[in-house]
Design a protein around this motif. Sequence first.
Motif, short mmCIF file in Angstrom:
data_model
loop_
_atom_site.label_atom_id
_atom_site.label_comp_id
_atom_site.label_asym_id
_atom_site.label_seq_id
_atom_site.Cartn_x
_atom_site.Cartn_y
_atom_site.Cartn_z
N HIS A 123 -5.13 23.33 11.57
CA HIS A 123 -6.49 24.13 11.39
C HIS A 123 -6.26 24.72 9.88
CE1 HIS A 123 -8.53 28.37 12.16
NE2 HIS A 123 -9.40 27.43 11.43
N TYR B 30 -14.05 36.65 4.51
CA TYR B 30 -12.89 36.98 4.93
C TYR B 30 -11.93 35.48 4.87
CZ TYR B 30 -10.03 39.54 8.47
OH TYR B 30 -9.19 40.57 8.89
N LEU B 31 -12.52 34.36 5.25
CA LEU B 31 -11.88 33.07 5.13
C LEU B 31 -11.05 32.80 3.66
CD1 LEU B 31 -10.71 30.44 6.53
CD2 LEU B 31 -13.05 29.49 5.81
N GLU B 32 -12.05 32.94 2.91
CA GLU B 32 -11.50 32.83 1.44
C GLU B 32 -10.46 33.66 1.12
OE1 GLU B 32 -14.97 33.17 -1.07
OE2 GLU B 32 -15.99 31.32 -0.21
N SER C 98 -17.84 36.44 7.42
CA SER C 98 -16.79 35.46 7.81
C SER C 98 -16.15 34.53 6.74
CB SER C 98 -17.30 34.71 9.04
OG SER C 98 -18.32 33.83 8.77
N GLN C 99 -17.35 34.12 5.80
CA GLN C 99 -16.98 33.16 4.66
C GLN C 99 -16.02 33.97 3.66
OE1 GLN C 99 -20.35 31.67 2.49
NE2 GLN C 99 -18.89 30.48 1.28
N PHE D 91 -4.32 31.75 10.87
CA PHE D 91 -4.74 30.32 11.16
C PHE D 91 -4.10 30.03 12.59
CE2 PHE D 91 -5.61 30.56 6.74
CZ PHE D 91 -7.03 30.05 6.60
N ARG E 105 -8.11 35.03 3.30
CA ARG E 105 -6.98 34.61 3.64
C ARG E 105 -6.44 33.18 3.18
NH1 ARG E 105 -9.96 33.42 8.89
NH2 ARG E 105 -7.98 32.47 9.53
N LEU E 106 -7.42 32.33 2.69
CA LEU E 106 -6.91 31.21 2.02
C LEU E 106 -6.23 31.42 0.78
CD1 LEU E 106 -9.90 28.84 2.79
CD2 LEU E 106 -7.47 28.64 3.65
N ALA F 248 -8.55 23.65 6.74
CA ALA F 248 -9.59 24.81 5.85
C ALA F 248 -9.02 24.90 4.57
CB ALA F 248 -9.26 26.00 6.58
N TYR F 249 -7.77 24.59 4.18
CA TYR F 249 -7.15 24.86 2.91
C TYR F 249 -7.57 23.53 1.99
CZ TYR F 249 -3.49 26.10 -0.63
OH TYR F 249 -2.89 26.18 -2.02
#
Length: 335
Positions: free
Chosen positions: A299, A266-268, A263-264, A294, A270-271, A303-304
């Motif tokens: 949100h 994946y988040l990076e 999940s971490q 997002f 997307r960012l 996150a950004y």
Amino acid sequence: MTAHRIGFLVWPGTKALTLALAEEALSVARQVHPEVSYERVVLHAETADAAADTPANAGDWRLPGQPWSAAGLEGLHKLFLLADEPPGPISAGLGSALKQLVRSGCMIGGLSAGVYPLAQLGLLDGYRAAVHWRWQDDFSERFPKAIATSHLFDWDRDRMTACGGLSVLDLLLAVLARDHGAELAGAVSEELVVERIREGGERQRIPLQNRLGSSHPKLTQAVLLMEANIEEPLTTDEIAQHVCVSRRQLERIFKQYLNRVPSQYYLELRLNKARQMLMQTSKSIIQIGLSCGFSSGPHFSSAYRNFFGATPREDRNQRRSNSPFELSSVPAERG
């Protein structure tokens, strides 16, 4: 109008494409604006072991130009060193001539493996240099005083470097923008049907296996799934099911090879995609956030900021203010 003299010093084995990309940008600039005047000089380099550097079929065809000479180098405003593979040691005479040229005020650069002879001469000590991802480890080990980057190209004071391929064209567009303004660079890119002008600080696209530092098949499959599902992210359970492993096993693989949970990562992913869109498109911040998975503006912004240390708007405005290509930058955000 006095012509601006640009030289290309070509090493044995260099393919025509590398030189053609640079020359085409200058040629089209003259077509678009006849008052733009560049005198192009193509010279051939030699090494301390010229025979070892010359490919077996070199006698069949070679790039146009003349053997280098002190007279040929004289009066150059800019000089680009071109090589498609790291060349051998530079001859003493050529090395001395290049150092003298730099002392005289000539701006010097390396295209593709042309960064190697520059580094051999110490001309990149303390300078940023864009190095192709294939050579980064080797280059950094051999030339620790140079600052190797993964950028498409770097323009650090009076040194210019491009990692190779189409980044050569990107650097020449930057040269045109610096010499004659962003409008001309934009006109040349349109004439060449270039989708967009890329900034030097953009990172090279490194093959997935090299980026991950692993060829583990399940890891590769999982990351490819993530990259294909940015707008509507999959859950970790869904990814595990698609690659035919348990959730716990998938988490172990990510922890072992990437030192983070799926999940971490994946988040990076997307960012980073969102940041790329912020710098390269005119889409609004909320549009970009939604297209990168997002659920809301706050949100996305939160996150950004947690990841990059600045909000999307702050990051976009800062990058825009530093860009030499003002005409191609995105419009200002409202609100």
